[in-house]
Design a protein around this motif. Structure first.
Motif, PDB file in Angstrom:
ATOM      1  N   LEU A  76       0.809  -1.217   0.000  1.00  0.00           N
ATOM      2  CA  LEU A  76       0.000   0.000   0.000  1.00  0.00           C
ATOM      3  C   LEU A  76       0.844   1.269   0.000  1.00  0.00           C
ATOM      4  O   LEU A  76       0.331   2.349  -0.303  1.00  0.00           O
ATOM      5  CB  LEU A  76      -0.931   0.013   1.220  1.00  0.00           C
ATOM      6  N   ALA A  93       1.216   5.852   3.078  1.00  0.00           N
ATOM      7  CA  ALA A  93      -0.037   5.245   2.623  1.00  0.00           C
ATOM      8  C   ALA A  93      -1.168   5.888   3.402  1.00  0.00           C
ATOM      9  O   ALA A  93      -1.166   5.878   4.641  1.00  0.00           O
ATOM     10  CB  ALA A  93      -0.037   3.740   2.843  1.00  0.00           C
ATOM     11  N   ASN A  95      -5.543   6.800   3.969  1.00  0.00           N
ATOM     12  CA  ASN A  95      -6.882   6.184   3.966  1.00  0.00           C
ATOM     13  C   ASN A  95      -6.813   4.670   4.158  1.00  0.00           C
ATOM     14  O   ASN A  95      -7.441   3.902   3.431  1.00  0.00           O
ATOM     15  CB  ASN A  95      -7.641   6.521   2.673  1.00  0.00           C
ATOM     16  N   LEU A  96      -6.070   4.260   5.149  1.00  0.00           N
ATOM     17  CA  LEU A  96      -5.903   2.827   5.381  1.00  0.00           C
ATOM     18  C   LEU A  96      -7.187   2.156   5.847  1.00  0.00           C
ATOM     19  O   LEU A  96      -7.341   0.942   5.688  1.00  0.00           O
ATOM     20  CB  LEU A  96      -4.792   2.601   6.405  1.00  0.00           C
ATOM     21  N   ASP A  98     -10.070   2.165   4.575  1.00  0.00           N
ATOM     22  CA  ASP A  98     -10.802   1.565   3.464  1.00  0.00           C
ATOM     23  C   ASP A  98      -9.979   0.539   2.691  1.00  0.00           C
ATOM     24  O   ASP A  98     -10.504  -0.107   1.794  1.00  0.00           O
ATOM     25  CB  ASP A  98     -11.280   2.659   2.500  1.00  0.00           C
ATOM     26  N   LYS A  99      -8.696   0.399   3.048  1.00  0.00           N
ATOM     27  CA  LYS A  99      -7.809  -0.479   2.273  1.00  0.00           C
ATOM     28  C   LYS A  99      -7.445  -1.766   2.987  1.00  0.00           C
ATOM     29  O   LYS A  99      -7.080  -2.751   2.341  1.00  0.00           O
ATOM     30  CB  LYS A  99      -6.524   0.286   1.918  1.00  0.00           C
ATOM     31  N   THR A 100      -7.506  -1.776   4.309  1.00  0.00           N
ATOM     32  CA  THR A 100      -7.106  -2.962   5.057  1.00  0.00           C
ATOM     33  C   THR A 100      -7.723  -2.933   6.442  1.00  0.00           C
ATOM     34  O   THR A 100      -7.919  -1.859   7.019  1.00  0.00           O
ATOM     35  CB  THR A 100      -5.572  -3.048   5.188  1.00  0.00           C
ATOM     36  N   GLN A 130      -2.383   6.652   8.870  1.00  0.00           N
ATOM     37  CA  GLN A 130      -1.387   6.744   7.816  1.00  0.00           C
ATOM     38  C   GLN A 130      -0.157   5.915   8.168  1.00  0.00           C
ATOM     39  O   GLN A 130       0.314   5.948   9.311  1.00  0.00           O
ATOM     40  CB  GLN A 130      -1.001   8.217   7.643  1.00  0.00           C
ATOM     41  N   THR A 254     -17.602  -1.161   4.331  1.00  0.00           N
ATOM     42  CA  THR A 254     -16.536  -1.170   5.330  1.00  0.00           C
ATOM     43  C   THR A 254     -17.066  -0.694   6.676  1.00  0.00           C
ATOM     44  O   THR A 254     -16.742  -1.268   7.720  1.00  0.00           O
ATOM     45  CB  THR A 254     -15.371  -0.264   4.878  1.00  0.00           C
TER      46      THR A 254
END
Length: 295
Positions: A76, A93, A95-96, A98-100, A130, A254
């Motif tokens: 990421l 990285a 907006n974590l 929504d990513k993990t 972040q 999410t």
């Protein structure tokens, strides 16, 4: 359950105190996971933060958890920063949420929430999540305080607070965060000087530094041959605009998947009487309406 008001009744508002409650009345502020922390431990943490502006907790998460986080965050991390503040040799990285889901346990760690519950108003918000990887050769970051972009004169109470989690060990040579003890009490005229005391947050992997949004600090210079990975989580008062617009950046699928603590901090909550409302209603009702529609 019987409604506190008869059907079709109109509640009479006679003063400001009547507006300091959730007018929706259906979704109350939830009790955070902080209840699992011994009040004496939380009180000691608060005393350290009020005195120094920060506190460091060692080994809050295990080496295995750090390894899991490294694996989740590695793909990421983007290119190096766009300016000297982000870091010309620093990868980030954003907006974590929504990513993990790998970082959720850090965002809502009970030791962190126990302090936030004592420092900020109920229904405080997540402001930023972040990952920051400082590469070899990176210069020291410009000292700053995280809530400096809010135009409220200092000295004042902090409007935000942050954690910096050491996913790799933090040392004086690899870019460990530099803290200026006591700087949370400075007025708005004072800037960091070479003569000011500085402390490097030397931390084993799995440790966490918690500091107020009024504390001056910055990423350190990386004079080592290895990268240093950290994860910062920032929180703010419920009446302020967060740095990341999570109600836009995070999908509702999410939001349904995360814990009640996370959902509240993402903005699915109300700051009384109606800040954060959607069409005059509590934002959590949006999730219920979509669920009932099969979305």
């Amino acid at each position: 359950m019987t409604s506190p008001h008869p059907p079709n009744s109109v509640e009479v508002i006679t003063g400001l105190d009547d507006l300091r409650v959730d007018l929706a009345r259906r979704h109350r502020a939830t009790v955070s996971a902080a209840w699992t922390i011994d009040p004496a431990v939380a009180a000691a943490d608060l005393a350290a933060v009020e005195r120094d502006g920060y506190v460091i907790w060692e080994n809050l998460i295990s080496p295995a958890e750090c390894e899991r986080l490294r694996a989740a965050l590695a793909p990421l991390l983007g290119r190096t920063g766009r300016n000297t503040f982000e870091g010309e040799r620093t990868r980030r990285a954003y907006n974590l949420v929504d990513k993990t889901r790998a970082c959720d346990g850090l965002v809502e760690h009970p030791r962190v929430l126990a302090l936030l519950d004592r420092l900020l108003l109920p229904n405080y918000l997540l402001s930023q999540l972040q990952a920051i990887e400082i590469l070899p050769g990176e210069r020291a970051q410009l000292p700053h305080h995280d809530d400096g972009f809010y135009p409220v004169p200092r000295p004042r109470p902090a409007l935000s607070a942050a954690t910096m989690w050491a996913i790799d060990e933090f040392t004086e040579d690899n870019g460990g965060t530099v803290l200026l003890p006591g700087s949370h009490r400075w007025d708005g005229e004072r800037q960091p000087a070479q003569s000011d005391a500085r402390v490097v947050a030397r931390m084993p992997a799995g440790s966490c530094a918690f500091y107020l949004g009024t504390l001056w600090h910055g990423g350190g210079e990386n004079r080592s041959a290895a990268a240093r990975l950290g994860l910062t989580v920032q929180y703010c008062e419920p009446w302020l605009r967060p740095q990341e617009a999570y109600t836009l950046a995070v999908g509702r699928r999410t939001v349904r998947a995360v814990s009640e603590d996370m959902r509240r901090m993402l903005g699915y909550s109300i700051h009384p009487p109606f800040m954060g409302a959607v069409d005059g209603m509590h934002p959590k009702r949006i999730l219920e309406q979509q669920d009932s529609a099969g979305e």
